[in-house]
Design a protein around this motif. Structure first.
Motif, PDB file in Angstrom:
ATOM      1  N   UNK A 290      31.848  61.285  -1.558  1.00 60.50           N
ATOM      2  CA  UNK A 290      32.370  62.644  -1.415  1.00 60.50           C
ATOM      3  C   UNK A 290      31.892  63.583  -2.507  1.00 60.50           C
ATOM      4  N   UNK A 291      31.257  63.054  -3.540  1.00 56.27           N
ATOM      5  CA  UNK A 291      30.790  63.871  -4.654  1.00 56.27           C
ATOM      6  C   UNK A 291      31.854  64.213  -5.671  1.00 56.27           C
ATOM      7  N   UNK A 292      33.028  63.590  -5.588  1.00 55.62           N
ATOM      8  CA  UNK A 292      34.117  63.919  -6.507  1.00 55.62           C
ATOM      9  C   UNK A 292      34.183  62.988  -7.714  1.00 55.62           C
ATOM     10  N   UNK A 293      33.828  61.725  -7.546  1.00 58.76           N
ATOM     11  CA  UNK A 293      34.035  60.733  -8.611  1.00 58.76           C
ATOM     12  C   UNK A 293      32.698  60.258  -9.166  1.00 58.76           C
ATOM     13  N   UNK A 294      32.541  60.418 -10.478  1.00 59.93           N
ATOM     14  CA  UNK A 294      31.307  60.060 -11.171  1.00 59.93           C
ATOM     15  C   UNK A 294      31.517  58.803 -12.001  1.00 59.93           C
ATOM     16  N   UNK A 295      30.674  57.817 -11.797  1.00 62.48           N
ATOM     17  CA  UNK A 295      30.668  56.620 -12.645  1.00 62.48           C
ATOM     18  C   UNK A 295      29.660  56.850 -13.754  1.00 62.48           C
ATOM     19  N   UNK A 296      30.108  56.633 -15.009  1.00 61.79           N
ATOM     20  CA  UNK A 296      29.183  56.873 -16.112  1.00 61.79           C
ATOM     21  C   UNK A 296      29.342  55.816 -17.195  1.00 61.79           C
ATOM     22  N   UNK A 297      28.315  55.752 -18.045  1.00 61.31           N
ATOM     23  CA  UNK A 297      28.310  54.880 -19.218  1.00 61.31           C
ATOM     24  C   UNK A 297      28.151  55.746 -20.449  1.00 61.31           C
ATOM     25  N   UNK A 298      28.657  55.319 -21.601  1.00 59.23           N
ATOM     26  CA  UNK A 298      28.511  56.119 -22.821  1.00 59.23           C
ATOM     27  C   UNK A 298      27.068  56.124 -23.296  1.00 59.23           C
ATOM     28  N   UNK A 299      26.651  57.207 -23.920  1.00 59.14           N
ATOM     29  CA  UNK A 299      25.310  57.240 -24.495  1.00 59.14           C
ATOM     30  C   UNK A 299      25.289  56.601 -25.875  1.00 59.14           C
ATOM     31  N   UNK A 300      26.464  56.488 -26.509  1.00 60.09           N
ATOM     32  CA  UNK A 300      26.561  55.840 -27.808  1.00 60.09           C
ATOM     33  C   UNK A 300      26.901  54.370 -27.668  1.00 60.09           C
ATOM     34  N   UNK A 301      27.357  53.765 -28.753  1.00 60.08           N
ATOM     35  CA  UNK A 301      27.658  52.328 -28.755  1.00 60.08           C
ATOM     36  C   UNK A 301      29.149  52.055 -28.726  1.00 60.08           C
ATOM     37  N   UNK A 302      29.959  53.108 -28.698  1.00 61.03           N
ATOM     38  CA  UNK A 302      31.399  52.893 -28.712  1.00 61.03           C
ATOM     39  C   UNK A 302      32.002  53.269 -27.372  1.00 61.03           C
TER      40      UNK A 302
END
Length: 364
Positions: A290-302
């Motif tokens: 639906x374009x509402x929920x984004x799965x993401x990962x951190x760009x840092x290490x924490x």
């Protein structure tokens, strides 16, 4: 695609779960989590997907999973030999898990060059395979296990992406003397449409909307992202602006949003308005249909390794607090389920195989 008839109840449940995640840091299993091998798609918690028919943990590494919009089918690659009856060949193979029946089947017997993809209705799967000096995309009908079609008989192609019904497939065609191009094949009529002609730089996977009207693609040479409206015959882009380098992540299944990376940030481009929502200091991995929920990962290490953000409310829910990875098409409709792989041993009880396993976290 599914809607949420009882959205207010869902939001309350998501809020409760989110609060529990903050307190517990999700270092083990959420309350009510499914044990390895449990069939079904409704239990809140974590289910291990890469298991044998009797629930035994896989004896090889499993990675590269995608989930259908309804959360029922998961397709992935694995070197395990015990996930499905009759699996005898070595190397990475393609599998699909039906979470409703608890059954896993191997898809074809050829070696994988990249993780498989699955149509939105769970009827077809495809993946690139070596073919003499070329690469072809072999498609399978999951109800029979047989080959449905083979793309690119006279040249190389890879990076497939299905429409919902599996009738259309977007791919990258590679011809040494000509360069590369993005095509959409209609397997019902045999028509092949060139969406974009690219240079010789390695083109990433294009992303096709569920109805096959829109195709998002990246020109790797210029690092620009474009959206092709196949119905209107128009191309929009670069969506990130002419002076900014970008990397395509995914087009939402409804064709409304395009996720791309630029620098250390993620942007969610609205196709209708032409505006973009900034999600700073994270790496976007996938977006729900639906374009509402984004799965993401951190760009840092924490911080958690995978987080799901509601782009409307700005709220986050932790998917995995342990080292984990995911790919595009990892989120089901409404952000209900997320599929990922991890070698962590404490996501579900009894994980002692020392392998990378596949998991589905059901959030509500």
């Amino acid at each position: 695609m599914r809607g949420n008839a009882n959205r207010s109840f869902t939001l309350r449940m998501r809020a409760v779960l989110s609060a529990a995640v903050v307190v517990c840091a999700v270092t083990a299993v959420l309350p009510g989590a499914a044990v390895a091998g449990t069939a079904g798609v409704s239990t809140v918690g974590v289910e291990r997907i890469s298991v044998a028919p009797d629930g035994t943990q896989g004896d090889g590494d499993s990675v590269g999973a995608s989930i259908t919009p309804d959360g029922r089918h998961v397709v992935f690659s694995s070197s395990a030999l015990n996930l499905a009856p009759g699996t005898t060949t070595g190397g990475d193979k393609a599998f699909v898990r039906d979470r409703q029946t608890g059954q896993t089947q191997q898809i074809g017997h050829l070696s994988l060059l990249a993780p498989p993809v699955i149509s939105g209705d769970g009827r077809y799967a495809a993946y690139p395979v070596p073919w003499f000096n070329n690469v072809r995309i072999r498609q399978y009908k999951l109800s029979t296990g047989g080959t449905a079609s083979t793309n690119c008989l006279a040249y190389s192609c890879d990076q497939p992406d299905f429409s919902t019904t599996g009738r259309y497939i977007a791919l990258v065609v590679r011809q040494p003397s000509v360069g590369q191009r993005v095509e959409v094949h209609d397997d019902s009529t045999g028509v092949r449409e060139t969406v974009a002609t690219l240079g010789h730089a390695q083109a990433p996977k294009p992303s096709l909307s569920g109805d096959a009207r829109y195709v998002a693609y990246q020109d790797a040479a210029t690092q620009d992202v474009f959206v092709r409206d196949r119905t209107a015959g128009t191309t929009t882009g670069p969506v990130e602006g002419p002076s900014v380098a970008a990397a395509l992540v995914q087009l939402s299944d409804d064709g409304s949003k395009v996720v791309y990376l630029s620098g250390t940030d993620t942007y969610v481009h609205d196709v209708a308005s032409g505006t973009a929502q900034l999600v700073p200091n994270v790496k976007g991995v996938a977006i729900d249909p639906t374009g509402r929920y984004l799965l993401y990962a951190p760009t840092g290490t924490t911080g958690p390794s995978l987080t799901l953000r509601d782009l409307q409310t700005g709220t986050d829910e932790i998917v995995s607090d342990q080292p984990a990875s995911a790919r595009t098409d990892a989120v089901s409709t409404g952000g209900r389920e997320v599929v990922f792989h991890s070698a962590a041993t404490d996501i579900v009880p009894g994980d002692t195989n020392g392998k990378s396993d596949l998991f589905v976290r059901t959030l509500y």
